[in-house]
Design a protein around this motif. Structure first.
Motif: not given
Length: 397
Positions: A48-56
Protein backbone atom coordinates in the motif's frame (compact mmCIF):
# COMPACT_ATOMS: atom_id res chain seq x y z
CA UNK A 1 4.47 -20.83 6.72
CA UNK A 2 1.71 -19.84 4.35
CA UNK A 3 1.73 -16.13 3.47
CA UNK A 4 -0.78 -14.10 1.48
CA UNK A 5 0.38 -11.20 -0.67
CA UNK A 6 -2.35 -8.67 -1.44
CA UNK A 7 -2.30 -5.01 -2.40
CA UNK A 8 -4.20 -1.76 -2.11
CA UNK A 9 -2.70 0.25 -4.94
CA UNK A 10 -5.07 0.26 -7.92
CA UNK A 11 -7.88 2.76 -8.24
CA UNK A 12 -11.28 2.80 -9.92
CA UNK A 13 -12.25 5.26 -12.63
CA UNK A 14 -13.56 7.59 -9.90
CA UNK A 15 -10.19 7.62 -8.16
CA UNK A 16 -11.13 5.45 -5.17
CA UNK A 17 -8.84 2.61 -4.18
CA UNK A 18 -10.45 -0.68 -5.14
CA UNK A 19 -9.49 -2.24 -1.83
CA UNK A 20 -11.32 0.52 0.07
CA UNK A 21 -14.68 0.01 -1.67
CA UNK A 22 -17.45 -1.25 0.60
CA UNK A 23 -19.30 -4.55 0.26
CA UNK A 24 -21.94 -5.31 2.92
CA UNK A 25 -20.38 -2.98 5.45
CA UNK A 26 -16.80 -4.24 4.96
CA UNK A 27 -14.01 -3.13 2.66
CA UNK A 28 -12.93 -5.23 -0.31
CA UNK A 29 -9.56 -5.62 1.43
CA UNK A 30 -11.31 -7.05 4.50
CA UNK A 31 -13.06 -9.65 2.34
CA UNK A 32 -9.72 -10.56 0.73
CA UNK A 33 -8.14 -10.95 4.16
CA UNK A 34 -11.05 -13.17 5.19
CA UNK A 35 -10.46 -15.41 2.16
CA UNK A 36 -6.72 -15.60 2.89
CA UNK A 37 -7.32 -16.55 6.53
CA UNK A 38 -9.79 -19.24 5.46
CA UNK A 39 -6.99 -20.82 3.39
CA UNK A 40 -4.81 -21.07 6.48
CA UNK A 41 -2.54 -18.08 5.87
CA UNK A 42 -0.56 -17.20 9.00
CA UNK A 43 0.86 -13.97 7.62
CA UNK A 44 -0.77 -11.28 5.47
CA UNK A 45 1.44 -8.85 3.56
CA UNK A 46 -0.32 -5.84 2.04
CA UNK A 47 1.36 -3.52 -0.45
CA UNK A 48 0.00 0.00 0.00
CA UNK A 49 1.01 3.64 -0.27
CA UNK A 50 0.45 4.36 3.40
CA UNK A 51 -1.85 3.87 6.37
CA UNK A 52 -5.57 4.22 5.69
CA UNK A 53 -8.72 3.25 7.56
CA UNK A 54 -9.38 0.12 5.48
CA UNK A 55 -5.76 -0.97 5.97
CA UNK A 56 -5.94 -0.50 9.73
CA UNK A 57 -9.30 -2.31 9.90
CA UNK A 58 -7.82 -5.27 8.00
CA UNK A 59 -4.85 -5.31 10.36
CA UNK A 60 -7.14 -5.45 13.39
CA UNK A 61 -9.09 -8.31 11.79
CA UNK A 62 -5.92 -10.34 11.16
CA UNK A 63 -4.52 -9.70 14.63
CA UNK A 64 -7.83 -10.71 16.25
CA UNK A 65 -7.42 -14.03 14.43
CA UNK A 66 -3.95 -14.40 16.01
CA UNK A 67 -2.01 -13.98 12.75
CA UNK A 68 0.55 -11.46 11.42
CA UNK A 69 -0.24 -8.43 9.29
CA UNK A 70 2.38 -6.30 7.53
CA UNK A 71 1.61 -3.14 5.55
CA UNK A 72 4.60 -2.36 3.33
CA UNK A 73 5.51 0.01 0.51
CA UNK A 74 8.57 -1.62 -1.06
CA UNK A 75 9.06 -4.89 -2.90
CA UNK A 76 12.36 -5.35 -1.08
CA UNK A 77 10.50 -5.63 2.23
CA UNK A 78 8.70 -8.75 1.00
CA UNK A 79 11.97 -10.68 0.77
CA UNK A 80 12.77 -9.78 4.37
CA UNK A 81 9.45 -11.16 5.63
CA UNK A 82 9.34 -14.61 3.99
CA UNK A 83 11.62 -17.62 3.95
CA UNK A 84 12.57 -19.65 0.91
CA UNK A 85 10.66 -22.71 2.17
CA UNK A 86 7.41 -20.75 2.66
CA UNK A 87 4.50 -20.73 0.24
CA UNK A 88 2.72 -17.59 -0.95
CA UNK A 89 -0.87 -16.97 -2.00
CA UNK A 90 -1.05 -14.23 -4.62
CA UNK A 91 -4.35 -12.36 -4.86
CA UNK A 92 -4.94 -9.66 -7.44
CA UNK A 93 -5.76 -6.13 -6.27
CA UNK A 94 -9.53 -5.75 -5.80
CA UNK A 95 -10.40 -9.36 -6.68
CA UNK A 96 -13.14 -10.92 -4.54
CA UNK A 97 -13.07 -14.71 -4.45
CA UNK A 98 -15.48 -16.65 -2.26
CA UNK A 99 -13.94 -18.80 0.46
CA UNK A 100 -15.52 -21.88 -1.09
CA UNK A 101 -14.03 -21.27 -4.54
CA UNK A 102 -10.59 -20.34 -3.18
CA UNK A 103 -10.62 -23.34 -0.87
CA UNK A 104 -11.49 -25.76 -3.66
CA UNK A 105 -8.67 -24.39 -5.81
CA UNK A 106 -5.95 -24.30 -3.14
CA UNK A 107 -6.93 -27.32 -1.04
CA UNK A 108 -7.41 -30.86 -2.26
CA UNK A 109 -8.32 -33.50 0.33
CA UNK A 110 -7.20 -31.08 3.01
CA UNK A 111 -3.74 -30.61 1.48
CA UNK A 112 -2.45 -27.51 -0.27
CA UNK A 113 -1.61 -27.84 -3.93
CA UNK A 114 0.43 -25.23 -5.72
CA UNK A 115 -0.88 -23.76 -8.92
CA UNK A 116 -1.66 -20.65 -10.95
CA UNK A 117 -5.35 -20.14 -11.68
CA UNK A 118 -6.07 -19.42 -15.35
CA UNK A 119 -8.87 -18.06 -17.54
CA UNK A 120 -9.49 -18.77 -21.23
CA UNK A 121 -8.16 -15.96 -23.43
CA UNK A 122 -11.66 -15.27 -24.74
CA UNK A 123 -13.29 -14.97 -21.31
CA UNK A 124 -15.10 -11.69 -20.60
CA UNK A 125 -12.99 -10.88 -17.53
CA UNK A 126 -9.76 -11.28 -19.47
CA UNK A 127 -11.06 -9.20 -22.36
CA UNK A 128 -12.46 -6.36 -20.19
CA UNK A 129 -9.55 -6.18 -17.73
CA UNK A 130 -6.35 -7.34 -19.48
CA UNK A 131 -4.17 -5.33 -17.04
CA UNK A 132 -5.58 -7.33 -14.09
CA UNK A 133 -5.85 -10.75 -15.73
CA UNK A 134 -2.50 -10.88 -17.49
CA UNK A 135 -1.88 -13.02 -20.53
CA UNK A 136 0.13 -16.16 -19.82
CA UNK A 137 0.25 -17.56 -23.34
CA UNK A 138 -1.85 -17.54 -26.48
CA UNK A 139 -4.78 -19.39 -24.93
CA UNK A 140 -4.71 -18.42 -21.24
CA UNK A 141 -4.76 -15.46 -18.88
CA UNK A 142 -4.01 -15.34 -15.17
CA UNK A 143 -7.23 -15.54 -13.11
CA UNK A 144 -5.94 -13.44 -10.19
CA UNK A 145 -5.14 -16.28 -7.72
CA UNK A 146 -2.01 -18.39 -7.31
CA UNK A 147 -0.24 -20.51 -4.72
CA UNK A 148 3.50 -20.62 -5.40
CA UNK A 149 6.82 -21.30 -3.68
CA UNK A 150 8.29 -18.36 -1.81
CA UNK A 151 11.79 -18.86 -3.17
CA UNK A 152 10.89 -16.67 -6.15
CA UNK A 153 10.61 -13.73 -3.73
CA UNK A 154 14.39 -13.58 -3.35
CA UNK A 155 14.68 -12.69 -7.04
CA UNK A 156 12.53 -9.57 -6.55
CA UNK A 157 15.60 -7.73 -5.26
CA UNK A 158 17.20 -8.06 -8.71
CA UNK A 159 14.16 -6.59 -10.50
CA UNK A 160 13.03 -2.94 -10.78
CA UNK A 161 11.87 -1.82 -7.30
CA UNK A 162 8.94 0.16 -8.72
CA UNK A 163 7.44 -2.85 -10.53
CA UNK A 164 4.17 -4.54 -9.54
CA UNK A 165 5.34 -7.16 -7.04
CA UNK A 166 2.40 -9.51 -7.62
CA UNK A 167 2.84 -9.36 -11.40
CA UNK A 168 6.59 -9.89 -11.10
CA UNK A 169 6.14 -12.88 -8.80
CA UNK A 170 3.62 -14.34 -11.24
CA UNK A 171 6.17 -14.11 -14.05
CA UNK A 172 8.89 -15.65 -11.88
CA UNK A 173 6.55 -18.51 -10.94
CA UNK A 174 5.77 -19.17 -14.59
CA UNK A 175 9.50 -19.24 -15.38
CA UNK A 176 9.91 -21.74 -12.52
CA UNK A 177 7.23 -23.86 -14.22
CA UNK A 178 4.66 -23.72 -11.44
CA UNK A 179 1.60 -25.68 -12.67
CA UNK A 180 -1.31 -23.81 -14.24
CA UNK A 181 -4.85 -24.95 -13.54
CA UNK A 182 -8.07 -23.55 -15.04
CA UNK A 183 -10.75 -21.93 -12.93
CA UNK A 184 -14.06 -23.81 -12.93
CA UNK A 185 -16.67 -22.16 -15.11
CA UNK A 186 -19.24 -22.45 -12.31
CA UNK A 187 -17.11 -20.12 -10.15
CA UNK A 188 -17.09 -17.48 -12.88
CA UNK A 189 -20.84 -17.42 -13.51
CA UNK A 190 -21.91 -15.86 -10.21
CA UNK A 191 -20.24 -13.69 -7.59
CA UNK A 192 -17.61 -16.27 -6.58
CA UNK A 193 -15.04 -14.48 -8.75
CA UNK A 194 -15.68 -10.73 -8.85
CA UNK A 195 -13.36 -7.84 -9.67
CA UNK A 196 -14.29 -4.73 -7.66
CA UNK A 197 -14.05 -2.00 -10.26
CA UNK A 198 -17.21 0.02 -9.55
CA UNK A 199 -19.81 0.48 -6.82
CA UNK A 200 -22.69 -0.77 -9.00
CA UNK A 201 -21.22 -4.28 -9.31
CA UNK A 202 -20.61 -4.37 -5.58
CA UNK A 203 -24.18 -3.23 -4.86
CA UNK A 204 -25.51 -6.15 -6.93
CA UNK A 205 -23.18 -8.55 -5.14
CA UNK A 206 -24.31 -7.14 -1.79
CA UNK A 207 -27.98 -7.78 -2.59
CA UNK A 208 -27.14 -11.35 -3.60
CA UNK A 209 -25.06 -11.89 -0.46
CA UNK A 210 -27.70 -10.53 1.91
CA UNK A 211 -30.52 -12.38 0.16
CA UNK A 212 -28.62 -15.66 0.26
CA UNK A 213 -27.87 -15.29 3.97
CA UNK A 214 -31.53 -15.10 5.03
CA UNK A 215 -34.26 -17.78 4.95
CA UNK A 216 -36.71 -17.86 2.08
CA UNK A 217 -40.01 -16.06 2.60
CA UNK A 218 -43.06 -18.19 3.29
CA UNK A 219 -46.68 -17.08 2.87
CA UNK A 220 -47.56 -19.35 5.82
CA UNK A 221 -45.34 -17.40 8.24
CA UNK A 222 -46.40 -13.75 7.98
CA UNK A 223 -44.65 -12.47 11.08
CA UNK A 224 -41.52 -14.42 10.15
CA UNK A 225 -41.64 -12.66 6.78
CA UNK A 226 -41.78 -9.31 8.59
CA UNK A 227 -38.59 -10.19 10.46
CA UNK A 228 -36.85 -11.09 7.19
CA UNK A 229 -38.02 -7.85 5.54
CA UNK A 230 -36.69 -5.87 8.51
CA UNK A 231 -33.27 -7.55 8.25
CA UNK A 232 -33.13 -6.81 4.52
CA UNK A 233 -34.18 -3.18 4.96
CA UNK A 234 -31.38 -2.29 7.41
CA UNK A 235 -28.09 -1.17 5.75
CA UNK A 236 -25.48 -3.92 6.28
CA UNK A 237 -23.21 -1.54 8.20
CA UNK A 238 -25.95 -0.99 10.81
CA UNK A 239 -27.03 -4.62 11.19
CA UNK A 240 -25.04 -5.24 14.36
CA UNK A 241 -26.40 -2.24 16.30
CA UNK A 242 -29.95 -2.70 14.99
CA UNK A 243 -29.91 -6.34 16.08
CA UNK A 244 -28.86 -5.40 19.61
CA UNK A 245 -31.66 -2.83 19.80
CA UNK A 246 -34.18 -5.44 18.62
CA UNK A 247 -32.93 -7.89 21.25
CA UNK A 248 -33.25 -5.28 24.01
CA UNK A 249 -36.77 -4.40 22.84
CA UNK A 250 -37.71 -8.10 22.89
CA UNK A 251 -36.61 -8.50 26.50
CA UNK A 252 -38.48 -5.35 27.64
CA UNK A 253 -41.63 -6.49 25.84
CA UNK A 254 -41.35 -9.98 27.39
CA UNK A 255 -41.16 -8.46 30.86
CA UNK A 256 -44.18 -6.32 30.02
CA UNK A 257 -46.12 -9.38 28.79
CA UNK A 258 -45.43 -11.31 31.99
CA UNK A 259 -46.40 -8.32 34.13
CA UNK A 260 -49.68 -7.99 32.22
CA UNK A 261 -50.32 -11.72 32.62
CA UNK A 262 -49.79 -11.58 36.37
CA UNK A 263 -52.10 -8.57 36.53
CA UNK A 264 -54.87 -10.68 34.97
CA UNK A 265 -55.00 -9.05 31.50
CA UNK A 266 -54.48 -12.04 29.23
CA UNK A 267 -55.43 -10.36 25.94
CA UNK A 268 -52.98 -7.48 26.42
CA UNK A 269 -50.33 -9.87 27.72
CA UNK A 270 -50.59 -12.14 24.68
CA UNK A 271 -50.58 -9.19 22.27
CA UNK A 272 -47.49 -7.77 23.97
CA UNK A 273 -45.91 -11.23 23.88
CA UNK A 274 -46.57 -11.51 20.13
CA UNK A 275 -44.75 -8.23 19.50
CA UNK A 276 -41.94 -9.41 21.79
CA UNK A 277 -41.50 -12.60 19.75
CA UNK A 278 -41.48 -10.57 16.54
CA UNK A 279 -38.71 -8.36 17.97
CA UNK A 280 -36.84 -11.50 19.05
CA UNK A 281 -37.16 -12.94 15.54
CA UNK A 282 -35.78 -9.70 14.10
CA UNK A 283 -32.88 -9.97 16.56
CA UNK A 284 -32.13 -13.58 15.55
CA UNK A 285 -32.32 -12.72 11.82
CA UNK A 286 -30.03 -9.72 12.20
CA UNK A 287 -27.61 -11.62 14.43
CA UNK A 288 -27.39 -14.41 11.87
CA UNK A 289 -26.92 -11.94 9.00
CA UNK A 290 -24.29 -9.97 10.91
CA UNK A 291 -22.43 -13.22 11.69
CA UNK A 292 -22.50 -14.16 8.01
CA UNK A 293 -21.34 -10.76 6.77
CA UNK A 294 -18.71 -10.36 9.49
CA UNK A 295 -17.52 -13.97 9.02
CA UNK A 296 -17.87 -14.94 12.66
CA UNK A 297 -19.48 -18.08 14.03
CA UNK A 298 -23.23 -17.48 14.45
CA UNK A 299 -24.97 -18.40 17.67
CA UNK A 300 -28.38 -18.77 16.11
CA UNK A 301 -29.03 -22.30 17.40
CA UNK A 302 -28.68 -21.44 21.08
CA UNK A 303 -30.49 -18.15 20.54
CA UNK A 304 -33.46 -19.98 19.04
CA UNK A 305 -33.41 -22.44 21.96
CA UNK A 306 -33.45 -19.59 24.49
CA UNK A 307 -36.40 -17.92 22.79
CA UNK A 308 -38.20 -21.26 22.56
CA UNK A 309 -37.88 -21.76 26.32
CA UNK A 310 -39.06 -18.20 26.96
CA UNK A 311 -42.02 -18.74 24.62
CA UNK A 312 -43.09 -21.92 26.41
CA UNK A 313 -42.51 -20.47 29.88
CA UNK A 314 -44.42 -17.28 29.19
CA UNK A 315 -47.31 -19.13 27.61
CA UNK A 316 -47.43 -21.44 30.63
CA UNK A 317 -47.46 -18.41 32.93
CA UNK A 318 -50.33 -16.94 30.94
CA UNK A 319 -52.34 -20.13 31.44
CA UNK A 320 -51.86 -19.96 35.19
CA UNK A 321 -52.43 -16.19 35.47
CA UNK A 322 -55.57 -14.81 37.15
CA UNK A 323 -58.66 -14.56 34.99
CA UNK A 324 -57.57 -17.03 32.31
CA UNK A 325 -59.62 -20.00 33.38
CA UNK A 326 -59.22 -23.49 34.69
CA UNK A 327 -57.88 -25.34 31.63
CA UNK A 328 -54.37 -25.51 33.00
CA UNK A 329 -55.67 -27.13 36.17
CA UNK A 330 -57.83 -29.69 34.44
CA UNK A 331 -56.65 -33.28 34.19
CA UNK A 332 -56.66 -33.20 30.37
CA UNK A 333 -55.63 -29.61 29.66
CA UNK A 334 -52.28 -29.37 31.41
CA UNK A 335 -50.60 -32.47 29.89
CA UNK A 336 -52.02 -31.79 26.41
CA UNK A 337 -50.94 -28.15 26.44
CA UNK A 338 -47.50 -29.00 27.86
CA UNK A 339 -46.97 -31.68 25.21
CA UNK A 340 -48.13 -29.41 22.40
CA UNK A 341 -45.88 -26.55 23.45
CA UNK A 342 -42.93 -28.93 23.85
CA UNK A 343 -43.47 -30.21 20.31
CA UNK A 344 -43.66 -26.74 18.84
CA UNK A 345 -40.52 -25.58 20.68
CA UNK A 346 -38.33 -28.63 20.00
CA UNK A 347 -39.64 -30.18 16.80
CA UNK A 348 -41.09 -27.25 14.85
CA UNK A 349 -38.44 -27.38 12.13
CA UNK A 350 -39.12 -31.09 11.52
CA UNK A 351 -42.90 -30.94 11.31
CA UNK A 352 -44.87 -30.59 8.12
CA UNK A 353 -45.64 -26.99 7.29
CA UNK A 354 -42.64 -26.06 9.45
CA UNK A 355 -42.98 -22.35 8.62
CA UNK A 356 -46.33 -22.20 10.38
CA UNK A 357 -45.07 -23.98 13.51
CA UNK A 358 -41.95 -21.81 13.66
CA UNK A 359 -43.95 -18.57 13.52
CA UNK A 360 -44.34 -18.14 17.27
CA UNK A 361 -45.40 -14.51 17.05
CA UNK A 362 -48.32 -15.69 14.92
CA UNK A 363 -49.20 -18.27 17.59
CA UNK A 364 -49.35 -15.64 20.34
CA UNK A 365 -51.32 -13.27 18.10
CA UNK A 366 -53.81 -16.12 17.55
CA UNK A 367 -54.05 -16.65 21.31
CA UNK A 368 -54.55 -12.90 21.86
CA UNK A 369 -57.49 -12.82 19.43
CA UNK A 370 -58.93 -15.92 21.09
CA UNK A 371 -58.56 -14.32 24.53
CA UNK A 372 -60.35 -11.22 23.29
CA UNK A 373 -63.24 -13.41 22.16
CA UNK A 374 -63.28 -15.34 25.44
CA UNK A 375 -62.06 -18.55 23.75
CA UNK A 376 -58.49 -18.75 25.00
CA UNK A 377 -58.99 -22.10 26.78
CA UNK A 378 -60.40 -23.71 23.64
CA UNK A 379 -57.67 -22.15 21.45
CA UNK A 380 -54.88 -23.48 23.67
CA UNK A 381 -56.27 -27.02 23.64
CA UNK A 382 -56.94 -26.93 19.89
CA UNK A 383 -53.44 -25.64 19.17
CA UNK A 384 -51.80 -28.29 21.36
CA UNK A 385 -53.88 -31.12 19.91
CA UNK A 386 -53.01 -29.98 16.37
CA UNK A 387 -49.28 -30.00 17.22
CA UNK A 388 -49.54 -33.46 18.78
CA UNK A 389 -51.49 -34.76 15.78
CA UNK A 390 -48.81 -33.40 13.43
CA UNK A 391 -46.13 -35.37 15.24
CA UNK A 392 -48.19 -38.58 15.29
CA UNK A 393 -48.97 -38.34 11.57
CA UNK A 394 -45.32 -37.68 10.76
CA UNK A 395 -44.16 -40.71 12.73
CA UNK A 396 -46.69 -42.80 10.89
CA UNK A 397 -45.19 -41.97 7.46
Amino acid sequence: MLTALISSLRSTETGDLRASLSLAGRSVLSWQVDTALSLGCERIICLCEGPAEHILAAQREVERAGQEFHAIRSNIQIAALVRADDEIVLLSDGLLISKQAAGEFVLESGKRQRGIATLPANHALAERHPEDFERIDRDRHWAGLALIRARQVKELAELPPDGDAISLLLRLALQAQEPCRPVKESWLQGDDWLLAVDAADLANAERTLVGGSLPALSPFAPTGALAIFAARAIPPGNIGLSGKLAGAAAMVLWLGAMALALAGWPTSALACGAVAVLAADVFVMMHHLHSRLASVEPARMWLSAVFGVVFAGTTGLLMLAPGIGSVAASQLGLPVIALGLAIVCSRAGKLRHAAVWNDRALHLAFFAVAAGLGLLNEALVAFSLAATLQLLLQRGD
